[in-house]
Each structure stands twice: as structure tokens, then as C-alpha cells.
Design a protein around this motif. Structure first.
Motif, PDB file in Angstrom:
ATOM      1  N   CYS A  37       0.914  -0.974  -0.083  1.00 36.52           N
ATOM      2  CA  CYS A  37       0.033   0.008  -0.007  1.00 36.52           C
ATOM      3  C   CYS A  37       0.812   1.101   0.120  1.00 36.52           C
ATOM      4  O   CYS A  37       0.569   2.303  -0.675  1.00 36.52           O
ATOM      5  N   LEU A  85      -4.640   5.297  -3.578  1.00 36.17           N
ATOM      6  CA  LEU A  85      -4.500   3.753  -3.355  1.00 36.17           C
ATOM      7  C   LEU A  85      -5.825   3.262  -3.767  1.00 36.17           C
ATOM      8  O   LEU A  85      -5.739   2.288  -4.605  1.00 36.17           O
ATOM      9  N   VAL A  94      -7.891  -4.580  -0.517  1.00 34.85           N
ATOM     10  CA  VAL A  94      -7.926  -3.266  -0.168  1.00 34.85           C
ATOM     11  C   VAL A  94      -8.854  -2.415  -0.866  1.00 34.85           C
ATOM     12  O   VAL A  94      -9.338  -1.520   0.056  1.00 34.85           O
TER      13      VAL A  94
END
Length: 338
Positions: free
Chosen positions: A65, A125, A183
Motif C-alpha cells: 500500500c 490507493l 484493499v
């Protein structure tokens, strides 16, 4: 090959590298994962890395990340400031303070994740990073948190010091299973931080974590380099290990996957927060190993270069030479658009 020829070919090499690795696996390793950050930053400065999917376990998940949402130098500077006054990994005075944790790791780690992956970084992200799959370990049926932690740690130690395989097997045999969470499915910064903390959950350094109301432990208890959770995606795989294994070259191939390991042992313990300079040293080693990797990669792919294959330590399942030892998977160069 002349230097001018190498410079002329670099744009094409970037396109080749971009198409080479469809999948990247970030292994776990605590503080050793700073090696991965250094490696990734240095390689991506020379060639474009755009995998379709990433598998990232334990602290490797936070690293995956970080390299897609922030700047590693800023992150290292943050840790340098935060850990500057920490002299011990144990807060002994908390023995007489009711309700205060004896170990500072969980609070520091959670604070770091919020600082480095929050706000605009979180949005970046989710919108610009490849799909990142993070496994957590679910407990075996009938196991309580204490029993699962003790047996899981024992199995992990036996895998590392007795079996010494690239992919541990004892945790899976005990009944630990992976649950994979993307994620990109995190709806808030808090969910992301909770996921990354759970993915690295290892009492006593961190409290037992829960996801969806159920207890979970570090995803590395099932596999410290979970190649299986991206097996459904076709294409070639790059695996970034964090532990140096004697008898294996820095770059080697197993079962069609390209593995890269540190060129020497990384001089930092997984959970040592008392020496932030060692985090930088791990990062610098990764960058140095990346420079060697890129140099081998360019040499192996330059027109007219044909290094001779030699024997490789390991199981013998290799796919040609790189640095005279093992090569990356062959791909066809993609011509640059005019």
C-alpha cells in the motif's frame, strides 16, 4: 553492447518489464519489509511496474500500500521522528499501570498507518493502485485465541528452522485458513487500517484482531508468500521475499515464478522499534539489490547478449540464465508508438 545502444533500448525495456509481471507477491517479514520498499522504488524508477494484481501478507501488505500511495522517504522520516525517543521495545513501567499495554508496537503501527495511508493517500490507493489482495489467517475449528496463537507460532518456527521451505505448510495442516480481503473493498481509512493491523496480528506484539466479528491472526501463519491467492489470474509472477536464504541466488525461478530475495541477511528484527536507522539500512539494501536486478535484467535482454547457463542451487527447476544463473520469463518486446 555499447552504452549508446543500451540507452536507446531502455524505453523498450520499460515496456517489456511492464508486460512481464502480471502478479507481484509481497512476502511478510515485519521491519524487513522495508527491503521491499527500497527494491520497488529503485526498480520502478528504471522500468514501469504495472501488475494486474498484488498479493501482500502481514507487513508486506502495508508495504504494498505504501509504495502505491505515499513516498517511502517520507515514511522513513516519519518513523525516524516517531521512534527517536524509544529506548526499549517493552514499557516496563506499564506493569504497574492498569490497562496500559506492555508493548508499544500496536499503537505505533496503527498510528503509522493512519499517518501514511490516510486522507488523500487513501483515495489515491483505492483509485490508482492495482488490485491488492490481503490474506488474514482464520483460526482452526475449535481453537481459542490463546491456543491458536501458541500453536501458530510454534508451527511457524518449525517451518522456518526445520523445514526451511519457501512456502510453509504446517499452519495449513493445523487448520489455519486464509480469508482474502481486497484493499479496494475498504470503505474508509479505518477499515483499511483495521485490515492491515489484522493482517499482521501476532500477540503479544499486537492484541488479537477481529474482522467481521471473528478473531484472526497474521496471514503469514498459512503462507508467508501467498502465491496461491493470485493463482486465478493468468500471467507471470514476481515474488519479493524478505529473508535471505543461503544456497539460493538473489534471483531464482521456482515453478515458473520469479523470486527475488535480499542478497544478504537484513540486519533488523521484525518487531524492533528501537533502531530506526536499521529501517533505512533495510531500505537501502533493497535499493542496492534492485540496481543489481535491473542491471542483470538489461544485460539479459539486450539484443546480442547471450550469457551462458550454469548450475543453480535449489530444486533445479529453472528457466535459463540471468547473470549466468537464472533468467526471467521470456516475453516479446513491444515496439514503442511513434
Amino acid at each position: 553492447m555499447q552504452r549508446a545502444d543500451r540507452v536507446h533500448c531502455r524505453p523498450m525495456l520499460r515496456r517489456v518489464a511492464s508486460a512481464m509481471f502480471d502478479k507481484v507477491v509481497f512476502a511478510g517479514g515485519g521491519n524487513r519489509c522495508w527491503w521491499q520498499a527500497g527494491f520497488w522504488d529503485a526498480v520502478s524508477a528504471r522500468v514501469e511496474l504495472h501488475p494486474r494484481v498484488i498479493a501482500a501478507v502481514s507487513s508486506g501488505a502495508a508495504t504494498a500500500c505504501l509504495v502505491h500511495a505515499n513516498d517511502s522517504s517520507r515514511a522513513l522520516a516519519w518513523y525516524q521522528r516517531e521512534l527517536a525517543g524509544l529506548r526499549s521495545n517493552v514499557r516496563w513501567t506499564n506493569l504497574v499501570r492498569r490497562g496500559e499495554p506492555l508493548l508499544p508496537h500496536a499503537a505505533i503501527y496503527r498510528k503509522a498507518l493512519r499517518a501514511l495511508l490516510g486522507g488523500e493517500r487513501f483515495r489515491q490507493l483505492l483509485w490508482s493502485a492495482p488490485e491488492i489482495r490481503v490474506p488474514i489467517s482464520r483460526l482452526p475449528p475449535g481453537y481459542g485465541p490463546l491456543r491458536a496463537t501458541v500453536t501458530g507460532l510454534l508451527a511457524h518456527a518449525l517451518d522456518r528452522y526445520v523445514d526451511r521451505g519457501l512456502h510453509p505448510t504446517r499452519g495449513r495442516r493445523l487448520g489455519f485458513t486464509h480469508e482474502v480481503i481486497r484493499v479496494q473493498d475498504c470503505r474508509s481509512e479505518r477499515e483499511l487500517v483495521d485490515l492491515l493491523v489484522a493482517a499482521s496480528c501476532m500477540p503479544p506484539f499486537t492484541p488479537m484482531a477481529t474482522i467481521a466479528g471473528l478473531p484472526c491472526l497474521d496471514g503469514g501463519l498459512v503462507d508467508t508468500a501467498p502465491v496461491d491467492i493470485v493463482a486465478d489470474v493468468p500471467g507471470s509472477t514476481l515474488v519479493l521475499l524478505t529473508r535471505h536464504r543461503r544456497g539460493l541466488t538473489p534471483v531464482f525461478v521456482r515453478e515458473g515464478r520469479v523470486y527475488v530475495q535480499p542478497s544478504r541477511p537484513i540486519g533488523v528484527a521484525r518487531w524492533d522499534y528501537t533502531a530506526p536507522s536499521r529501517l533505512r539500512a533495510a531500505y537501502d539494501l533493497g535499493a542496492a539489490d534492485a540496481a543489481a536486478f535491473v542491471a542483470l535484467f538489461i544485460h539479459d535482454r539486450m539484443p546480442g547478449s547471450s550469457p551462458a547457463p550454469v548450475a543453480v542451487p535449489g530444486d533445479g527447476r529453472v528457466e535459463g540464465p540471468i547473470d549466468g544463473r537464472v533468467s526471467l520469463p521470456r516475453v516479446t518486446p513491444v515496439p514503442l508508438a511513434p
